[in-house]
Design an enzyme around this catalytic site. Sequence first.
Site, PDB file in Angstrom:
ATOM      1  N   CYS A 114       0.826  -1.224   0.000  1.00  0.00           N
ATOM      2  CA  CYS A 114       0.000   0.000   0.000  1.00  0.00           C
ATOM      3  C   CYS A 114       0.854   1.266   0.000  1.00  0.00           C
ATOM      4  O   CYS A 114       0.378   2.337  -0.403  1.00  0.00           O
ATOM      5  CB  CYS A 114      -0.934   0.016   1.206  1.00  0.00           C
ATOM      6  SG  CYS A 114      -2.074  -1.364   1.195  1.00  0.00           S
ATOM      7  N   HIS A 259      -3.557   7.124   1.190  1.00  0.00           N
ATOM      8  CA  HIS A 259      -3.877   5.806   0.631  1.00  0.00           C
ATOM      9  C   HIS A 259      -5.287   5.451   1.078  1.00  0.00           C
ATOM     10  O   HIS A 259      -5.622   5.597   2.256  1.00  0.00           O
ATOM     11  CB  HIS A 259      -2.858   4.780   1.143  1.00  0.00           C
ATOM     12  CG  HIS A 259      -3.332   3.374   1.014  1.00  0.00           C
ATOM     13  ND1 HIS A 259      -3.774   2.871  -0.187  1.00  0.00           N
ATOM     14  CD2 HIS A 259      -3.458   2.372   1.917  1.00  0.00           C
ATOM     15  CE1 HIS A 259      -4.156   1.610  -0.010  1.00  0.00           C
ATOM     16  NE2 HIS A 259      -3.975   1.285   1.251  1.00  0.00           N
ATOM     17  N   ASN A 289     -10.087  -0.494  -1.716  1.00  0.00           N
ATOM     18  CA  ASN A 289      -8.654  -0.288  -1.501  1.00  0.00           C
ATOM     19  C   ASN A 289      -7.906  -0.907  -2.685  1.00  0.00           C
ATOM     20  O   ASN A 289      -7.921  -2.126  -2.857  1.00  0.00           O
ATOM     21  CB  ASN A 289      -8.287  -0.962  -0.174  1.00  0.00           C
ATOM     22  CG  ASN A 289      -6.807  -0.888   0.159  1.00  0.00           C
ATOM     23  OD1 ASN A 289      -5.966  -0.746  -0.720  1.00  0.00           O
ATOM     24  ND2 ASN A 289      -6.494  -1.013   1.437  1.00  0.00           N
TER      25      ASN A 289
HETATM   26  N1  ACO Z   1     -19.143  -9.090   6.432  1.00  0.00           N
HETATM   27  C1  ACO Z   1     -19.827  -9.369   7.552  1.00  0.00           C
HETATM   28  N2  ACO Z   1     -19.240  -9.672   8.723  1.00  0.00           N
HETATM   29  C2  ACO Z   1     -17.894  -9.686   8.749  1.00  0.00           C
HETATM   30  C3  ACO Z   1     -17.125  -9.411   7.618  1.00  0.00           C
HETATM   31  C4  ACO Z   1     -17.810  -9.101   6.428  1.00  0.00           C
HETATM   32  N3  ACO Z   1     -17.169  -8.808   5.278  1.00  0.00           N
HETATM   33  N4  ACO Z   1     -15.822  -9.495   7.953  1.00  0.00           N
HETATM   34  C5  ACO Z   1     -15.772  -9.825   9.256  1.00  0.00           C
HETATM   35  N5  ACO Z   1     -17.025  -9.944   9.735  1.00  0.00           N
HETATM   36  C6  ACO Z   1     -17.457 -10.287  11.079  1.00  0.00           C
HETATM   37  C7  ACO Z   1     -16.405 -11.012  11.863  1.00  0.00           C
HETATM   38  O1  ACO Z   1     -16.416 -12.384  11.569  1.00  0.00           O
HETATM   39  C8  ACO Z   1     -16.845 -10.735  13.290  1.00  0.00           C
HETATM   40  O2  ACO Z   1     -17.864 -11.592  13.608  1.00  0.00           O
HETATM   41  P1  ACO Z   1     -17.999 -12.191  15.132  1.00  0.00           P
HETATM   42  O3  ACO Z   1     -18.178 -10.975  15.993  1.00  0.00           O
HETATM   43  O4  ACO Z   1     -19.176 -13.069  15.020  1.00  0.00           O
HETATM   44  O5  ACO Z   1     -16.709 -12.892  15.384  1.00  0.00           O
HETATM   45  C9  ACO Z   1     -17.423  -9.328  13.189  1.00  0.00           C
HETATM   46  O6  ACO Z   1     -17.701  -9.087  11.803  1.00  0.00           O
HETATM   47  C10 ACO Z   1     -16.490  -8.259  13.686  1.00  0.00           C
HETATM   48  O7  ACO Z   1     -15.199  -8.500  13.134  1.00  0.00           O
HETATM   49  P2  ACO Z   1     -13.980  -7.604  13.448  1.00  0.00           P
HETATM   50  O8  ACO Z   1     -12.802  -8.098  12.675  1.00  0.00           O
HETATM   51  O9  ACO Z   1     -13.848  -7.453  14.913  1.00  0.00           O
HETATM   52  O10 ACO Z   1     -14.524  -6.254  12.827  1.00  0.00           O
HETATM   53  P3  ACO Z   1     -13.867  -4.863  12.858  1.00  0.00           P
HETATM   54  O11 ACO Z   1     -14.808  -3.901  13.445  1.00  0.00           O
HETATM   55  O12 ACO Z   1     -12.469  -4.889  13.373  1.00  0.00           O
HETATM   56  O13 ACO Z   1     -13.821  -4.529  11.308  1.00  0.00           O
HETATM   57  C11 ACO Z   1     -12.204  -4.459   9.534  1.00  0.00           C
HETATM   58  C12 ACO Z   1     -13.049  -5.345  10.431  1.00  0.00           C
HETATM   59  C13 ACO Z   1     -13.118  -3.621   8.670  1.00  0.00           C
HETATM   60  C14 ACO Z   1     -11.341  -5.324   8.647  1.00  0.00           C
HETATM   61  C15 ACO Z   1     -11.379  -3.559  10.487  1.00  0.00           C
HETATM   62  O14 ACO Z   1     -10.627  -4.338  11.383  1.00  0.00           O
HETATM   63  C16 ACO Z   1     -10.479  -2.668   9.759  1.00  0.00           C
HETATM   64  O15 ACO Z   1     -10.911  -1.697   9.174  1.00  0.00           O
HETATM   65  N6  ACO Z   1      -9.189  -2.951   9.806  1.00  0.00           N
HETATM   66  C17 ACO Z   1      -8.194  -2.235   9.059  1.00  0.00           C
HETATM   67  C18 ACO Z   1      -7.795  -3.096   7.979  1.00  0.00           C
HETATM   68  C19 ACO Z   1      -7.639  -2.349   6.701  1.00  0.00           C
HETATM   69  O16 ACO Z   1      -8.076  -1.264   6.474  1.00  0.00           O
HETATM   70  N7  ACO Z   1      -6.979  -3.001   5.844  1.00  0.00           N
HETATM   71  C20 ACO Z   1      -6.760  -2.437   4.591  1.00  0.00           C
HETATM   72  C21 ACO Z   1      -5.605  -3.056   4.026  1.00  0.00           C
HETATM   73  S1  ACO Z   1      -4.186  -2.538   4.793  1.00  0.00           S
HETATM   74  C22 ACO Z   1      -4.012  -1.005   4.351  1.00  0.00           C
HETATM   75  O17 ACO Z   1      -4.328  -0.667   3.262  1.00  0.00           O
HETATM   76  C23 ACO Z   1      -3.511  -0.131   5.338  1.00  0.00           C
END
Ligand code: ACO
Length: 332
Positions: A114, A259, A289
């Site tokens: 990224c 980004h 992304n």
């Molecule tokens: N649809 C529905 N439910 C989902 C999905 C989905 N696509 N993905 C995960 N879940 C569920 C999980 O299984 C979990 O269920 P559970 O509570 O029954 O176990 C629930 O949603 C919550 O999951 P978390 O991982 O705790 O959710 P969180 O609020 O952390 O959101 C996310 C997840 C969006 C990935 C978040 O952690 C995030 O934004 N992280 C940053 C990652 C990022 O931006 N990466 C980009 C690439 S890296 C970069 O470019 C910097």
Amino acid sequence: MPNAKIAGMGKYVPERIITNHDLETMMDTSDAWIRERTGIHERRWVEPGRETAATMGVAAARNALKQAGMNEQDVDFIIFATLSPEYTFPGSGCLLGDELGLNGVGALDIRTQCTGFVYALSIADQFIKSGMYKTILVVGGEVQSTALNVSTEGRDVAVIFGDGAGATVLTATEEEGRGILTSNLHADGKYARQLYCEDPGSRGDKRVSHEMIDNGTIYPYMNGRYVFKHAVTRFPEAIMETLAATGYTKDDIDLIVPHQANKRITEAVQQRLDVPSEKVFSNIHKYGNTTAASIPIALTEALEEGRIKAGDLVCTVAFGSGFTWGANLIRF
Ligand code: ACO
């Protein structure tokens, strides 16, 4: 010593739109969950076999050259940022150069995920400042869609990423205080396995095996919460570092082009820096992304929309797998 100014920007995104509702038919997810957690409404996916990182890069590069009023023959060097090249080797930059008729022109692939475009801009800047090259084509292009696990198992990663390409033409200028004013580049491999794709790789006795497919290690892994926590610290740090290096303050910045990782990360960064939301560009709702392509696509759209004007001070900033992070401060 010459400076490196942005002479032209261009983008290319595939026509195929994948909405959150389309994803609902592939995995257990919902439009509401994706919008709320990421800000993404839709993304573009390539037509496999027809569009690749390099072909999209070529289209973006031609648009950037056109905007710069230049043609292929003006390009002295190519830098291509991608984590999704056509082949394990050679890199996409070689393929792009061939397609543009730039046979014999040097081509360097950058793989800092990224943060790829931020690294690429800085490297191009150094080549121009040293006098080695006058005009450099810097491209970010990614095909994420064909590498995703689009079943419920892979939903946390699959809903985030999209495909596309962006390009810029950097050229030497004698104008003082114009172009790339400073860059900072960082990496910490302690966190390499918090956001990575394990296989195929060169660690073991075999590059590819059935077990890799069965165990799902061919798909990207992301520790989402961990990435989020680090990203919201590193983005502001990198921006502040550009200001410390140049003596500007955050109020001097006309637009931050981060980004496009995740809308919530961008909002957290804006709040931590305490800058107005209109000073932070976002188009993640349209494309998701797109890794190394996200900043050049965003810069192109910011220019098209009149959000960047001649003379503006713009900060590009990224965080991603590695972990890697960094920023560039640019006077347009
Ligand atoms: N649809 C529905 N439910 C989902 C999905 C989905 N696509 N993905 C995960 N879940 C569920 C999980 O299984 C979990 O269920 P559970 O509570 O029954 O176990 C629930 O949603 C919550 O999951 P978390 O991982 O705790 O959710 P969180 O609020 O952390 O959101 C996310 C997840 C969006 C990935 C978040 O952690 C995030 O934004 N992280 C940053 C990652 C990022 O931006 N990466 C980009 C690439 S890296 C970069 O470019 C910097």
